[in-house]
Every structure is written in structure tokens, then in C-alpha cells.
Design a protein around this motif. Structure first.
Motif, PDB file in Angstrom:
ATOM      1  N   TRP A 131      -1.285   9.355  -6.157  1.00  0.00           N
ATOM      2  CA  TRP A 131       0.136   9.044  -6.253  1.00  0.00           C
ATOM      3  C   TRP A 131       0.462   8.594  -7.660  1.00  0.00           C
ATOM      4  O   TRP A 131      -0.421   8.195  -8.417  1.00  0.00           O
ATOM      5  N   THR A 132       1.746   8.708  -8.006  1.00  0.00           N
ATOM      6  CA  THR A 132       2.201   8.226  -9.312  1.00  0.00           C
ATOM      7  C   THR A 132       3.504   7.460  -9.118  1.00  0.00           C
ATOM      8  O   THR A 132       4.242   7.709  -8.167  1.00  0.00           O
ATOM      9  N   THR A 136      -0.553   5.787 -12.415  1.00  0.00           N
ATOM     10  CA  THR A 136      -1.114   6.682 -11.418  1.00  0.00           C
ATOM     11  C   THR A 136      -2.021   5.860 -10.503  1.00  0.00           C
ATOM     12  O   THR A 136      -2.398   4.739 -10.844  1.00  0.00           O
ATOM     13  N   SER A 137      -2.369   6.433  -9.361  1.00  0.00           N
ATOM     14  CA  SER A 137      -3.221   5.718  -8.411  1.00  0.00           C
ATOM     15  C   SER A 137      -4.587   5.400  -9.007  1.00  0.00           C
ATOM     16  O   SER A 137      -5.268   4.484  -8.554  1.00  0.00           O
ATOM     17  N   THR A 155       0.853  -1.186   0.000  1.00  0.00           N
ATOM     18  CA  THR A 155       0.000   0.000   0.000  1.00  0.00           C
ATOM     19  C   THR A 155       0.885   1.231   0.000  1.00  0.00           C
ATOM     20  O   THR A 155       2.098   1.134   0.186  1.00  0.00           O
ATOM     21  N   THR A 156       0.272   2.371  -0.201  1.00  0.00           N
ATOM     22  CA  THR A 156       1.012   3.625  -0.163  1.00  0.00           C
ATOM     23  C   THR A 156       0.486   4.460   1.007  1.00  0.00           C
ATOM     24  O   THR A 156      -0.617   4.221   1.487  1.00  0.00           O
ATOM     25  N   ARG A 193      -6.287  -3.020  -8.391  1.00  0.00           N
ATOM     26  CA  ARG A 193      -5.958  -3.450  -7.033  1.00  0.00           C
ATOM     27  C   ARG A 193      -6.529  -4.811  -6.709  1.00  0.00           C
ATOM     28  O   ARG A 193      -7.472  -5.271  -7.325  1.00  0.00           O
TER      29      ARG A 193
END
Lengths: 181, 192
Positions: free
Chosen positions: B104-105, B126-127, B97-98, B132
Motif C-alpha cells: 500500500w501507499t 509505502t508499506s 492497520t490497513t 511499525r
């Protein structure tokens, strides 16, 4: 033998001074810094879109390929600058860099809280010269102080996916920076 | 005569040592204000007016404009979690995960900051684009040949850097540990 050792130690101490001096002086003598690189493409005090970075050709290193970017290379010699950036749907940011590339201020669409990011850029001296009453009426507009007379404003709009990039680029086209009238 | 030779020797040592140290510090990056989480390193202070002299010299030399701290923060990784430099001929998996961020990229660059060339003309994710798993985690495979799922082509170059940028994020100068900023793991796989 001892004599050579002393010369060596002297050389190392002097080397430390050379190191510190070069690190501190390098920003003043750099010929490939961002401002210089953009000088050829970006005329003073107007917003110019930058081409999307590709492996062969990028104006600046480490540009984010997911963003449409435009730059305003500013010179405040003739007075404060007015910046208007309509925000795009995804994410918009405006970053301010001093002549040497130091990021001294950045704001995004959410922090601005409006459909249009509107602000005035001026030097500390120009801000001090603002008449008192004008400061009151200008209370609702954002004033940014530039530490240097010249510098760069980077306007960036996010393209969450490649299909949305043209839209980001269109939104970018309506950004403007111009001397205050 | 001996004095002259001694002086020349000293100056030579000074020039080689001093300039060498400068070159080394500017190309390797310094540890001032760095946040290291796993294989990832970020320098959030570089995006503020408090930037240290080394980072100042480094950006003046490279021409890079660092992300302003009001905009986001960039994490760089040049090696995997085991410390092995990233190799474009091998498969590398980013997974997990971020940290909290609006967007985010992820993008791949060569060591000079140019995008990694590849036939697919795909340079990053990109997010919004990434697909996912059911639990919200994701994995992206960096490999020279096409992979099912999230694939970023490495074009087979030998060394590259992965840059993960977080936009509109609480991660910044105050962040210290992986608990504040859970970064994806980087695992090397088979080489072509």
C-alpha cells in the motif's frame, strides 16, 4: 403569479435535461482528458516513460509518487499490438484504458504468473478475424480486446523505497509495445 | 411579449440549474458505488468497464486515469474522523492497520490532484518504508513541521486530500464494511 411558477417549473425540468445531456456528452468533448494530455509526449505504439510527478509538474492528476510509470498510446488501425513487460522485483502492473479513460482491463505480475507479462491487444473485429488454428497455437498467450481503436496502456513498477526507484525505472525501460509482425 | 419573457426566464433557469448541477456533481464526486469506511471513500467501480456516467464525465474532465480494478483500489479522505476538513497547518495522525494487500501507499495531494509541495520533497509513504509498532499497527503524522517517527510534510497548505492505495488486494467492488477493510483512523491534533 401562477404563470411564473409554471415557467419556473418548466425551466427546472429543462435544466434536468440539460444536466443529463451535459454529463453524457462531456466525455466526447473533453479537451483535457488523459489521452489528449499524453498525446504531446507519447508517440503512437511505443512505450514512453513518464517523468516522476512533482507538485509543479505532473502529466496526470493523482499519480502515485511511489511508482515509475510508462505509457503506450496505441492505435490498432494497422493491426494488433504486442506488449512485453518484464516484471520488476517488487510489483508490476499493466492497465488498459479506452480512448475516454475507462479502465477496461488490468493485470499484475502475480496474476500473470511469469517473469514477463506478454499479451496481444486487438479490437473485437481483429480477434474475430484470427484464423481458427492460430487461436489454438495462441492458447498460451493472453489476448486482450480493446473496446476502442485507440487508447492507453499504463505500465507501472513499484519502488518500495526511494532508493529502489532507479531499479524500477530501469526495469520499465525494457517494456515494449509494437505492432505484431 | 409575455410569452417571450416567460420563455427566456425558463431557459435561464434551465441553463443555471442544469449546468450548476453538472458542475456540482463533477467536482464533488457522486455516491454511486462508493464504499465509505470512516473518513475514507473509494469508488472501485470507477476502475472497471462498469463505470457510471458521472465518474466517466469526471475523469474526462480531470484527465485522471483511475486505478484498474485488477491493479488495486484507492481510498480518498478529505476530512478527519470527526468530519473536519484536513488542514495542512494542523497535525493529523493516521493510525491503525490497513486491509489485506500486497503493498500500500499513502500520498498527499491538493484538491486538484497535484502533490503537496514541501521542502523535504517527501510526498508519501509505502508499506515497506513505514515503521511499525510491536503489534503491527502504524501511525503516520501529517504535519507542517518535522516529527519523530513517520512524518509526512503538509507544507502548510490549507486543504488537502490523503490517498491510501492498496495494490493486489481482495478489497474491491464486493467490499461493504470496515470488517472487510479495516482502514486507519484519522485524528486531528494541535494546529501551528
Amino acid at each position: 403569479m401562477i404563470r411564473w411558477l409554471l415557467w419556473l417549473v418548466g425551466g427546472l425540468v429543462l435544466g434536468g435535461i440539460v444536466h443529463l445531456a451535459t454529463v453524457l456528452l462531456l466525455p466526447r468533448t473533453a479537451t483535457q482528458d488523459a489521452y489528449t494530455r499524453l498525446a504531446a509526449t507519447a508517440p503512437i505504439n511505443s512505450v514512453v516513460p513518464l517523468p516522476a510527478p512533482t507538485p509543479d509538474d505532473a502529466l496526470l492528476p493523482f499519480m502515485d509518487p511511489a511508482f515509475a510509470t510508462a505509457v503506450c498510446r496505441y492505435d490498432l488501425a494497422s493491426g494488433p499490438l504486442q506488449l512485453r513487460v518484464p516484471v520488476s522485483q517488487a510489483y508490476t502492473s499493466v492497465s488498459f484504458y479506452a480512448r475516454s479513460g475507462i479502465a477496461y482491463y488490468a493485470i499484475n505480475d502475480r496474476a500473470a504468473g511469469r517473469r514477463i507479462i506478454e499479451l496481444d491487444l486487438m479490437t473485437t473485429q481483429q480477434r474475430a478475424d484470427l484464423p481458427e488454428d492460430e487461436e489454438v497455437t495462441a492458447a498460451d498467450r493472453l489476448i486482450v480486446e480493446s473496446p476502442t481503436r485507440t487508447g492507453l496502456i499504463l505500465v507501472r513498477m513499484f519502488g518500495p523505497e526511494p532508493g529502489l526507484m532507479p531499479m524500477a525505472r530501469r526495469a520499465l525501460a525494457s517494456a515494449q509495445c509494437r505492432p505484431q509482425t | 411579449m409575455r410569452l417571450l419573457i416567460g420563455l427566456l426566464f425558463s431557459f435561464l433557469v434551465a441553463a443555471i440549474f442544469g449546468l450548476g448541477l453538472t458542475q456540482f456533481a463533477l467536482t464533488r464526486g457522486t455516491a454511486f458505488g462508493a464504499i465509505t469506511i470512516g473518513a475514507w471513500t473509494a469508488w472501485p467501480k470507477t476502475g472497471t468497464a462498469d463505470i457510471d456516467p458521472y465518474a466517466r464525465a469526471a475523469i474526462a474532465r480531470s484527465g485522471e486515469l483511475p486505478i484498474g480494478s485488477g491493479d488495486g483500489v484507492a481510498f480518498f479522505a478529505a476530512s478527519d474522523d470527526a468530519g473536519k476538513p484536513l488542514d495542512g497547518r494542523c497535525a493529523v495522525t493516521l493510525s491503525g492497520t490497513t486491509p489485506a494487500a500486497r503493498f500500500w501507499t499513502v500520498a498527499l495531494y491538493d484538491l486538484d490532484g497535484r502533490l503537496v509541495p514541501n521542502a523535504a520533497d517527501r510526498y508519501g509513504f509505502t508499506s515497506q518504508e513505514v515503521s511499525r509498532h510491536a503489534d503491527g499497527t502504524f501511525s503516520i503524522v501529517l504535519a507542517p513541521r518535522a516529527r519523530p517517527g513517520n512524518w509526512l510534510p503538509t507544507g502548510g497548505i490549507d486543504r488537502y486530500v490523503v490517498v491510501l492505495r492498496l495494490y493486489d488486494t481482495p478489497v474491491g467492488v464486493a467490499t461493504r464494511t470496515a470488517r472487510d477493510a479495516p482502514m486507519p483512523s484519522i485524528t486531528a491534533g494541535a494546529c501551528a
